[in-house]
Design a protein around this motif. Structure first.
Motif, PDB file in Angstrom:
ATOM      1  N   GLU A 233      -4.612   5.759   3.579  1.00  0.00           N
ATOM      2  CA  GLU A 233      -5.282   4.963   2.551  1.00  0.00           C
ATOM      3  C   GLU A 233      -6.620   5.608   2.213  1.00  0.00           C
ATOM      4  OE1 GLU A 233      -5.293   0.699   3.231  1.00  0.00           O
ATOM      5  OE2 GLU A 233      -3.303   0.874   4.109  1.00  0.00           O
TER       6      GLU A 233
ATOM      7  N   GLU B 203       6.409   7.565   5.920  1.00  0.00           N
ATOM      8  CA  GLU B 203       5.324   7.904   5.001  1.00  0.00           C
ATOM      9  C   GLU B 203       4.073   8.291   5.795  1.00  0.00           C
ATOM     10  OE1 GLU B 203       5.307   8.373   1.625  1.00  0.00           O
ATOM     11  OE2 GLU B 203       3.453   9.219   2.398  1.00  0.00           O
TER      12      GLU B 203
ATOM     13  N   ARG C 172       1.631 -10.554  -6.147  1.00  0.00           N
ATOM     14  CA  ARG C 172       1.456  -9.106  -6.029  1.00  0.00           C
ATOM     15  C   ARG C 172       2.078  -8.385  -7.221  1.00  0.00           C
ATOM     16  NH1 ARG C 172       1.430  -6.111  -0.137  1.00  0.00           N
ATOM     17  NH2 ARG C 172      -0.737  -5.612  -0.416  1.00  0.00           N
TER      18      ARG C 172
ATOM     19  N   ARG D 230      -7.482  -4.541   6.902  1.00  0.00           N
ATOM     20  CA  ARG D 230      -6.666  -4.818   8.090  1.00  0.00           C
ATOM     21  C   ARG D 230      -7.189  -4.050   9.309  1.00  0.00           C
ATOM     22  NH1 ARG D 230      -0.740  -3.949   5.548  1.00  0.00           N
ATOM     23  NH2 ARG D 230      -1.863  -2.273   4.497  1.00  0.00           N
TER      24      ARG D 230
ATOM     25  N   LYS E 168      -1.141  -0.762  15.535  1.00  0.00           N
ATOM     26  CA  LYS E 168       0.237  -1.311  15.497  1.00  0.00           C
ATOM     27  C   LYS E 168       1.253  -0.273  15.991  1.00  0.00           C
ATOM     28  CE  LYS E 168       2.238  -1.304  11.253  1.00  0.00           C
ATOM     29  NZ  LYS E 168       3.475  -0.533  11.218  1.00  0.00           N
TER      30      LYS E 168
ATOM     31  N   ASP F 171       9.091  -6.876  -5.171  1.00  0.00           N
ATOM     32  CA  ASP F 171       8.463  -7.566  -4.044  1.00  0.00           C
ATOM     33  C   ASP F 171       8.784  -9.046  -4.176  1.00  0.00           C
ATOM     34  OD1 ASP F 171       5.855  -6.540  -2.132  1.00  0.00           O
ATOM     35  OD2 ASP F 171       6.256  -8.705  -2.229  1.00  0.00           O
TER      36      ASP F 171
ATOM     37  N   THR G 223       5.863  -4.049   8.695  1.00  0.00           N
ATOM     38  CA  THR G 223       6.453  -4.113  10.044  1.00  0.00           C
ATOM     39  C   THR G 223       5.325  -4.427  11.039  1.00  0.00           C
ATOM     40  OG1 THR G 223       6.184  -1.707  10.130  1.00  0.00           O
ATOM     41  CG2 THR G 223       8.383  -2.528   9.624  1.00  0.00           C
TER      42      THR G 223
ATOM     43  N   THR H 105       7.371   2.069   8.729  1.00  0.00           N
ATOM     44  CA  THR H 105       7.270   2.643  10.073  1.00  0.00           C
ATOM     45  C   THR H 105       7.979   1.710  11.050  1.00  0.00           C
ATOM     46  OG1 THR H 105       5.136   3.556   9.474  1.00  0.00           O
ATOM     47  CG2 THR H 105       5.662   3.497  11.826  1.00  0.00           C
TER      48      THR H 105
ATOM     49  N   TYR I  80       0.827  -1.212   0.000  1.00  0.00           N
ATOM     50  CA  TYR I  80       0.000   0.000   0.000  1.00  0.00           C
ATOM     51  C   TYR I  80       0.860   1.260   0.000  1.00  0.00           C
ATOM     52  CZ  TYR I  80      -4.083  -2.859   0.796  1.00  0.00           C
ATOM     53  OH  TYR I  80      -5.085  -3.781   0.636  1.00  0.00           O
ATOM     54  N   VAL I  81       2.082   1.149   0.528  1.00  0.00           N
ATOM     55  CA  VAL I  81       2.976   2.319   0.544  1.00  0.00           C
ATOM     56  C   VAL I  81       3.911   2.309  -0.654  1.00  0.00           C
ATOM     57  CG1 VAL I  81       4.914   3.363   1.788  1.00  0.00           C
ATOM     58  CG2 VAL I  81       2.849   2.731   3.007  1.00  0.00           C
TER      59      VAL I  81
HETATM   60  N1  LIG Z   1      -0.633   1.215   4.712  1.00  0.00           N
HETATM   61  C1  LIG Z   1      -0.520   2.470   5.111  1.00  0.00           C
HETATM   62  O1  LIG Z   1      -1.465   3.245   5.054  1.00  0.00           O
HETATM   63  C2  LIG Z   1       0.797   2.991   5.641  1.00  0.00           C
HETATM   64  C3  LIG Z   1       0.965   4.374   5.793  1.00  0.00           C
HETATM   65  C4  LIG Z   1       2.181   4.840   6.262  1.00  0.00           C
HETATM   66  C5  LIG Z   1       3.187   3.948   6.615  1.00  0.00           C
HETATM   67  N2  LIG Z   1       2.978   2.605   6.483  1.00  0.00           N
HETATM   68  C6  LIG Z   1       4.073   1.709   6.832  1.00  0.00           C
HETATM   69  O2  LIG Z   1       4.730   1.295   5.615  1.00  0.00           O
HETATM   70  C7  LIG Z   1       5.181  -0.063   5.732  1.00  0.00           C
HETATM   71  C8  LIG Z   1       4.578  -0.890   4.614  1.00  0.00           C
HETATM   72  O3  LIG Z   1       3.174  -0.895   4.785  1.00  0.00           O
HETATM   73  P1  LIG Z   1       2.209  -1.484   3.661  1.00  0.00           P
HETATM   74  O4  LIG Z   1       0.825  -1.196   4.104  1.00  0.00           O
HETATM   75  O5  LIG Z   1       2.664  -1.038   2.340  1.00  0.00           O
HETATM   76  O6  LIG Z   1       2.518  -3.058   3.815  1.00  0.00           O
HETATM   77  P2  LIG Z   1       2.101  -4.217   2.827  1.00  0.00           P
HETATM   78  O7  LIG Z   1       1.984  -5.431   3.657  1.00  0.00           O
HETATM   79  O8  LIG Z   1       0.950  -3.791   1.976  1.00  0.00           O
HETATM   80  O9  LIG Z   1       3.359  -4.356   1.828  1.00  0.00           O
HETATM   81  C9  LIG Z   1       4.613  -4.793   2.236  1.00  0.00           C
HETATM   82  C10 LIG Z   1       5.205  -5.621   1.106  1.00  0.00           C
HETATM   83  O10 LIG Z   1       6.555  -5.918   1.413  1.00  0.00           O
HETATM   84  C11 LIG Z   1       6.864  -7.183   0.840  1.00  0.00           C
HETATM   85  N3  LIG Z   1       8.075  -7.727   1.433  1.00  0.00           N
HETATM   86  C12 LIG Z   1       8.297  -8.083   2.726  1.00  0.00           C
HETATM   87  N4  LIG Z   1       9.551  -8.519   2.876  1.00  0.00           N
HETATM   88  C13 LIG Z   1      10.151  -8.439   1.671  1.00  0.00           C
HETATM   89  C14 LIG Z   1      11.444  -8.759   1.191  1.00  0.00           C
HETATM   90  N5  LIG Z   1      12.391  -9.237   2.012  1.00  0.00           N
HETATM   91  N6  LIG Z   1      11.725  -8.583  -0.115  1.00  0.00           N
HETATM   92  C15 LIG Z   1      10.780  -8.117  -0.964  1.00  0.00           C
HETATM   93  N7  LIG Z   1       9.528  -7.793  -0.565  1.00  0.00           N
HETATM   94  C16 LIG Z   1       9.225  -7.949   0.740  1.00  0.00           C
HETATM   95  C17 LIG Z   1       5.619  -7.998   1.125  1.00  0.00           C
HETATM   96  O11 LIG Z   1       5.528  -9.119   0.265  1.00  0.00           O
HETATM   97  C18 LIG Z   1       4.511  -6.964   0.892  1.00  0.00           C
HETATM   98  O12 LIG Z   1       3.993  -7.043  -0.422  1.00  0.00           O
HETATM   99  C19 LIG Z   1       4.786  -0.525   7.135  1.00  0.00           C
HETATM  100  O13 LIG Z   1       5.875  -0.311   7.998  1.00  0.00           O
HETATM  101  C20 LIG Z   1       3.650   0.416   7.501  1.00  0.00           C
HETATM  102  O14 LIG Z   1       3.533   0.595   8.886  1.00  0.00           O
HETATM  103  C21 LIG Z   1       1.808   2.104   5.989  1.00  0.00           C
END
Ligand SMILES: NC(=O)c1ccc[n+]([C@@H]2O[C@H](COP(=O)([O-])OP(=O)(O)OC[C@H]3O[C@@H](n4cnc5c(N)ncnc54)[C@H](O)[C@@H]3O)[C@@H](O)[C@H]2O)c1
Length: 512
Positions: free
Chosen positions: A175, A171, A51, A356, A289, A46, A101, A141, A24-25
């Motif tokens: 969403e 970030e 995905r 989530r 979280k 990824d 995370t 994060t 999502y980020v």
């Molecule tokens: N979703 C939000 O609105 C948002 C906003 C701000 C910050 N964040 C933070 O950003 C981070 C990511 O959040 P998200 O919602 O995008 O998570 P997400 O679960 O949607 O995406 C994370 C991706 O990372 C991939 N991944 C994990 N380990 C990997 C590796 N070793 N090699 C390659 N790919 C790998 C996973 O397969 C997954 O597709 C988190 O720390 C979250 O707290 C999220």
């Protein structure tokens, strides 16, 4: 192969950006960088091939207004999605880490601390395969001092010729409005090492953002402040929601209206009107979280009073979800066993398909435990996601299979339902034909508006019994209390209990 870059692009000209984590980020952030920096080649990778396949297809894995158009415009031009982590690392001068995370589910810190195994594995992979110098950007994060851990791993495992600078660049997108937030952010935060190389790396990353973001919105600071600011920003936002939700309980008990109270309070310029909307409770992958992570940090620093303060924000959120779910059961004469209930909305907020920590999951799980049959409708959540979420939370796949129907149409979900439960604030719910829906429901027909988005007066005129957060709605039943109340009384009296208040114990179930 990309030639080794000097430490770091002296004139701050970045040509290749990579991102590990296409979620999502990572996906939306890189799409916007590609859009705004046509001369930069942006690669998002990824480890999950499904995905990446979706990112390369017409049905993206993430729904965000405006995202499809940007991806269509840039994909294959200067935006690429791949599973090739090694090539992405080797080719990129600036490398974002945007992996998940999640809260730890095992061992020390279980249920509170952030699980940094994905961040660590990415750091190890970068150290192993990187060629040349890199700016590694922590976008996930993370707890304070994580950048130091990443730097330590990189240093301990690097090829001796490589140099790395680790920056914190949290970030702040939300969403549902991610593209707008990325195009026009309130601020960009960059934390880095207080050294000439650290400053240069900060300048280099700033140069990317400066292509479309005014310089005065790019804030630089030390790494630890930057990491902590992200956790604190989410904690403050969630705290406002829990504060107004706590007030909503007082309103329901007294006859005050939380909407009016929020209006009055929000007019104070020191407080402001935003994020004062009472609801069934916050969800999403981040708020809970990140607060729990903050709680864990406070506990680790031997600050139990501070930890408890933040923990209460989560406790009130749990209380709000439970209160709402219990109220549904109480209003439906203390039994929902065998009754069809329409769950309107399953995503944690509108304009996203992300479920989530969605409040809908917890409300649904409570109703299933009470024996209800659920008809779930959400414009963007797929049926198998609903099933997965409910299986995970209830641990009873048989019950989910037998008692949950996922509908592709809101009218189908509502047909034959004793109650409509609004869990997500989708705009479409405001324009449904409620007279038509009412005609197809057993009476009394209930609406539980967990998002305060419907026209309650109009609904009561149609004949609905309306229950919402933080306000008593004058319902049909209140003019005929004997018809459906449990005898506890009704009306607008300050301390009076209406049929839906939690005044009855388990042995007071009403048989009709
Ligand atoms: N979703 C939000 O609105 C948002 C906003 C701000 C910050 N964040 C933070 O950003 C981070 C990511 O959040 P998200 O919602 O995008 O998570 P997400 O679960 O949607 O995406 C994370 C991706 O990372 C991939 N991944 C994990 N380990 C990997 C590796 N070793 N090699 C390659 N790919 C790998 C996973 O397969 C997954 O597709 C988190 O720390 C979250 O707290 C999220």
């Amino acid at each position: 192969m990309q030639a080794t870059v000097s430490l770091f692009p002296a004139d701050a000209m970045v040509t290749r950006v990579g991102c590990i984590g296409a979620g999502y980020v990572g996906g939306p952030t890189c799409a916007v960088i590609a859009l705004k920096c046509p001369d930069i080649r942006v690669t998002v990778c990824d480890m999950n091939p499904t995905r990446i396949g979706q990112w390369n297809s017409d049905k993206l894995p993430v729904f965000e207004p405006g995202l499809d158009e940007i991806v269509q415009k840039c994909r294959g031009v200067n935006l690429f999605f791949t599973t090739d982590v090694v090539a992405t690392i080797q080719e990129s001068e600036v490398l974002f880490i945007s992996v998940n995370t999640p809260t730890k589910t095992y061992g020390h810190g279980k249920g509170r601390a952030a699980n940094l195994k994905y961040v660590e594995s990415v750091a190890r992979e970068i150290a192993k395969v990187a060629r040349g110098n890199k700016i590694v950007v922590e976008k996930s994060t993370v707890p304070v001092k994580s950048a130091q851990s990443i730097a330590d791993i990189l240093k301990a495992n690097r090829n001796s010729q490589n140099k790395f600078q680790v920056l914190s660049n949290p970030e702040f997108l939300a969403e549902g409005t991610a593209i707008e937030d990325l195009l026009n952010p309130d601020r960009i935060l960059i934390g880095g090492e207080d050294s000439p190389d650290g400053w240069k790396a900060i300048e280099t990353l700033s140069s990317v953002y400066k292509r479309w973001i005014p310089a005065d919105r790019i804030i630089t600071m030390n790494t630890w402040s930057s990491e902590l600011s992200k956790l604190v920003a989410n904690a403050f936002l969630a705290q406002r929601i829990s504060a107004i939700n706590a007030v909503s309980a007082v309103c329901e008990a007294t006859g005050a209206d939380v909407g009016q109270v929020a209006l009055a309070v929000g007019k104070d310029s020191r407080i402001g009107p935003r994020f004062l909307q009472a609801s069934v409770g916050f969800g999403g992958s981040c708020f809970q979280k990140d607060i729990l992570n903050l709680v864990y940090i406070c506990e680790s620093l031997n600050l139990p009073e501070v930890a408890e303060f933040w923990l209460n924000v989560v406790s009130i959120n749990d209380y709000q979800k439970q209160r709402f779910a219990k109220r549904i059961v109480n209003c439906l004469f203390n039994t929902v066993s065998g009754k069809r209930i329409a769950i309107m909305g399953f995503a944690f907020k509108k304009n996203t398909g992300d479920t989530r920590e969605s409040a809908a999951i917890y409300v649904s799980a409570h109703l299933l435990e009470e024996g209800a049959r659920l008809a779930v409708y959400d414009p963007k959540v797929e049926a198998d996601q609903v099933t997965r979420d409910l299986n995970n939370v209830t641990g009873t796949p048989d019950v989910v299979r037998d008692q949950v129907e996922v509908c592709s149409d809101p009218y189908e979900a509502a047909r034959g339902a004793h109650a409509l439960v609004i869990c997500t604030e989708w705009d479409v719910f405001q324009t449904l034909d409620y007279a038509r829906i009412f005609a197809g429901m057993p009476k009394p027909a209930y609406v539980f508006d967990g998002r305060k988005i419907l026209d309650h007066e109009k609904l009561t005129k149609i004949g609905f019994e309306v229950e919402t957060i933080g306000k008593r709605v004058r319902n049909v039943s209140q003019s005929h209390p004997a018809a459906i109340t449990n005898g506890a009384g009704s009306g607008d009296g300050a301390a009076g209990l209406n049929s839906c208040e939690d005044a009855t114990g388990p042995d007071s179930e009403m048989t009709l």
